[in-house]
Scaffold this motif. Structure first.
Motif, PDB file in Angstrom:
ATOM      1  N   MET B  14       0.834  -1.205   0.000  1.00 38.48           N
ATOM      2  CA  MET B  14       0.000   0.000   0.000  1.00 38.48           C
ATOM      3  C   MET B  14       0.869   1.255   0.000  1.00 38.48           C
ATOM      4  SD  MET B  14      -3.292  -0.695  -0.006  1.00 38.48           S
ATOM      5  CE  MET B  14      -4.171   0.652   0.766  1.00 38.48           C
ATOM      6  N   ALA B  15       2.029   1.172   0.667  1.00 42.32           N
ATOM      7  CA  ALA B  15       2.911   2.341   0.757  1.00 42.32           C
ATOM      8  C   ALA B  15       3.522   2.692  -0.596  1.00 42.32           C
ATOM      9  CB  ALA B  15       4.015   2.095   1.786  1.00 42.32           C
ATOM     10  N   LYS B  16       3.396   1.778  -1.577  1.00 45.27           N
ATOM     11  CA  LYS B  16       3.937   2.056  -2.911  1.00 45.27           C
ATOM     12  C   LYS B  16       2.969   2.845  -3.776  1.00 45.27           C
ATOM     13  CE  LYS B  16       7.036  -1.879  -3.171  1.00 45.27           C
ATOM     14  NZ  LYS B  16       7.202  -3.236  -3.696  1.00 45.27           N
ATOM     15  N   LEU B  17       1.733   3.030  -3.287  1.00 39.46           N
ATOM     16  CA  LEU B  17       0.763   3.792  -4.070  1.00 39.46           C
ATOM     17  C   LEU B  17       1.112   5.268  -4.029  1.00 39.46           C
ATOM     18  CD1 LEU B  17      -2.604   2.141  -3.017  1.00 39.46           C
ATOM     19  CD2 LEU B  17      -1.364   1.892  -5.153  1.00 39.46           C
ATOM     20  N   PRO B  18       0.892   5.981  -5.132  1.00 44.70           N
ATOM     21  CA  PRO B  18       1.151   7.419  -5.093  1.00 44.70           C
ATOM     22  C   PRO B  18       0.220   8.081  -4.084  1.00 44.70           C
ATOM     23  CG  PRO B  18      -0.033   6.807  -7.094  1.00 44.70           C
ATOM     24  CD  PRO B  18       0.353   5.532  -6.418  1.00 44.70           C
ATOM     25  N   GLY B  19       0.748   8.958  -3.284  1.00 46.41           N
ATOM     26  CA  GLY B  19      -0.076   9.675  -2.302  1.00 46.41           C
ATOM     27  C   GLY B  19      -0.094   9.013  -0.940  1.00 46.41           C
ATOM     28  N   LEU B  20       0.430   7.786  -0.851  1.00 48.80           N
ATOM     29  CA  LEU B  20       0.496   7.113   0.451  1.00 48.80           C
ATOM     30  C   LEU B  20       1.961   6.866   0.812  1.00 48.80           C
ATOM     31  CD1 LEU B  20      -2.317   4.384   0.313  1.00 48.80           C
ATOM     32  CD2 LEU B  20      -2.353   6.521   1.558  1.00 48.80           C
ATOM     33  N   GLY B  21       2.315   7.161   2.052  1.00 52.97           N
ATOM     34  CA  GLY B  21       3.639   6.826   2.563  1.00 52.97           C
ATOM     35  C   GLY B  21       3.498   5.712   3.575  1.00 52.97           C
ATOM     36  N   PRO B  22       4.581   5.365   4.284  1.00 54.67           N
ATOM     37  CA  PRO B  22       4.482   4.278   5.264  1.00 54.67           C
ATOM     38  C   PRO B  22       3.436   4.546   6.341  1.00 54.67           C
ATOM     39  CG  PRO B  22       6.766   4.927   4.910  1.00 54.67           C
ATOM     40  CD  PRO B  22       5.919   5.915   4.185  1.00 54.67           C
ATOM     41  N   ARG B  23       3.364   5.803   6.819  1.00 52.04           N
ATOM     42  CA  ARG B  23       2.444   6.097   7.917  1.00 52.04           C
ATOM     43  C   ARG B  23       0.988   6.017   7.444  1.00 52.04           C
ATOM     44  NH1 ARG B  23       3.024   8.783  12.897  1.00 52.04           N
ATOM     45  NH2 ARG B  23       5.228   8.906  12.351  1.00 52.04           N
ATOM     46  N   SER B  24       0.699   6.627   6.300  1.00 48.06           N
ATOM     47  CA  SER B  24      -0.689   6.606   5.839  1.00 48.06           C
ATOM     48  C   SER B  24      -1.070   5.214   5.355  1.00 48.06           C
ATOM     49  CB  SER B  24      -0.920   7.666   4.760  1.00 48.06           C
ATOM     50  OG  SER B  24       0.140   7.703   3.848  1.00 48.06           O
ATOM     51  N   ALA B  25      -0.085   4.432   4.878  1.00 57.24           N
ATOM     52  CA  ALA B  25      -0.387   3.046   4.499  1.00 57.24           C
ATOM     53  C   ALA B  25      -0.801   2.251   5.737  1.00 57.24           C
ATOM     54  CB  ALA B  25       0.829   2.407   3.831  1.00 57.24           C
ATOM     55  N   ARG B  26      -0.103   2.463   6.864  1.00 56.49           N
ATOM     56  CA  ARG B  26      -0.489   1.766   8.097  1.00 56.49           C
ATOM     57  C   ARG B  26      -1.900   2.147   8.516  1.00 56.49           C
ATOM     58  NH1 ARG B  26       5.016   2.659   9.753  1.00 56.49           N
ATOM     59  NH2 ARG B  26       4.391   4.565  10.791  1.00 56.49           N
TER      60      ARG B  26
END
Lengths: 197, 197
Positions: B14-26
């Motif tokens: 999920m963190a590989k999606l544009p607009g998401l980083g590790p924190r927002s992926a969690r």
């Protein structure tokens, strides 16, 4: 356009994720379609697996794939310390820091009169049960420094008074924090809890 | 923690999606697990479907589930107008506005000497083929107002000169735009293209 029905449905579902709106969901879906074999297929597969296997630990509320999570079953973590957090995300944050070696208890929210969230909704009865059954000697209230978080901390402290040692996380200046950017409350708390060098 | 392997893998993807980083992926993954039946399962299902069925239209490069997309097969849209865009996202933006009734051609990027992107990489030969075969009378170059976009527009204009009517989107003040927030280039373009009331 009937031929893009599934793509539209995917965009609509992606837009429901926190942090993504309609525009970023469209960008994400285009990215996924472009990287179909590298990203979309693996993501779909792992989502199926997680949807089928993810569950909350019956003991502490942590998220995992077992009925009782690794932390609750690990004898190494039965050191008598129990850290109470609001949310699984807080548990993960604590685990990343690696500083805490005991067990957790995830409340699943905070008490809130407005939203009609009482102790029964919050896994608080389960917390009270765990104190004797797991020989807990210290309960660390690591709730968020918000009004609801602190209200909940006070409530739990009232329930447990006299039974165990009760502590809470220290308040003060965050590491790397600049005084100029800190709010008055933090500076006040840091000043009151100042330490002798 | 071995029991959270799949959850960790999901966060990582999920963190590989544009607009998401590790924190927002969690955050997104916790949200998905909480809303398992409402969101995670449907999302996994529709991702499987899209991964299996999504493809690029062989004619214009639009994304859909057919070899030739609905727009390319619709006789209603064969009005002789062809709108050239960089990306499928631009095509979707044009479609949302509903202003354009012709067909599209998605280049899939812009010419770029730095990244070694030449006409062959960009579906430009296919564009040149479509002009006679689809009786195109007007090519609208709706490329982004960036240097690479405009370079690509100039290149295509050179190739098609004399064959069809060539137009580009008007440049000027966006609707709802405040002059104070616009860059100099936009104000200059809007002033040069000013209209008599």
């Amino acid at each position: 356009m009937s031929s893009t029905k599934d793509i539209d449905a995917l965009i609509e579902l992606m837009a429901k994720l926190p942090g993504l709106g309609p525009r970023s969901a469209r960008r994400a879906v285009l990215h996924l379609i472009r990287k179909r074999s590298l990203l979309l297929t693996p993501l779909a597969d792992v989502m199926q697996t997680v949807a089928a296997t993810a569950r909350e630990c019956l003991n502490c509320g942590n998220v995992g794939t077992l009925d009782i999570c690794d932390i609750c079953t690990s004898e190494k973590r039965a050191n008598g310390e129990l850290c109470v957090v609001e949310d699984v995300a807080d548990l993960w944050a604590m685990e990343r820091s690696g500083v805490f070696k005991g067990r957790y208890h995830v409340l699943g929210g905070t008490l809130s009169a407005l939203d009609a969230v009482g102790p029964e909704e919050l896994r608080i009865p389960r917390l009270l049960d765990r104190i004797p059954s797991e020989n807990v000697t210290e309960v660390i209230l690591a709730l968020n420094a918000t009004i609801d978080g602190q209200t909940t901390a006070h409530y739990i402290a009232d329930q447990l008074e006299g039974e165990v040692r009760l502590t809470s996380l220290a308040q003060g200046v965050p590491i790397g924090g600049e005084l100029d950017y800190l709010d008055d409350g933090t500076i006040t708390a840091a000043m009151r809890a100042r330490k002798t060098l």
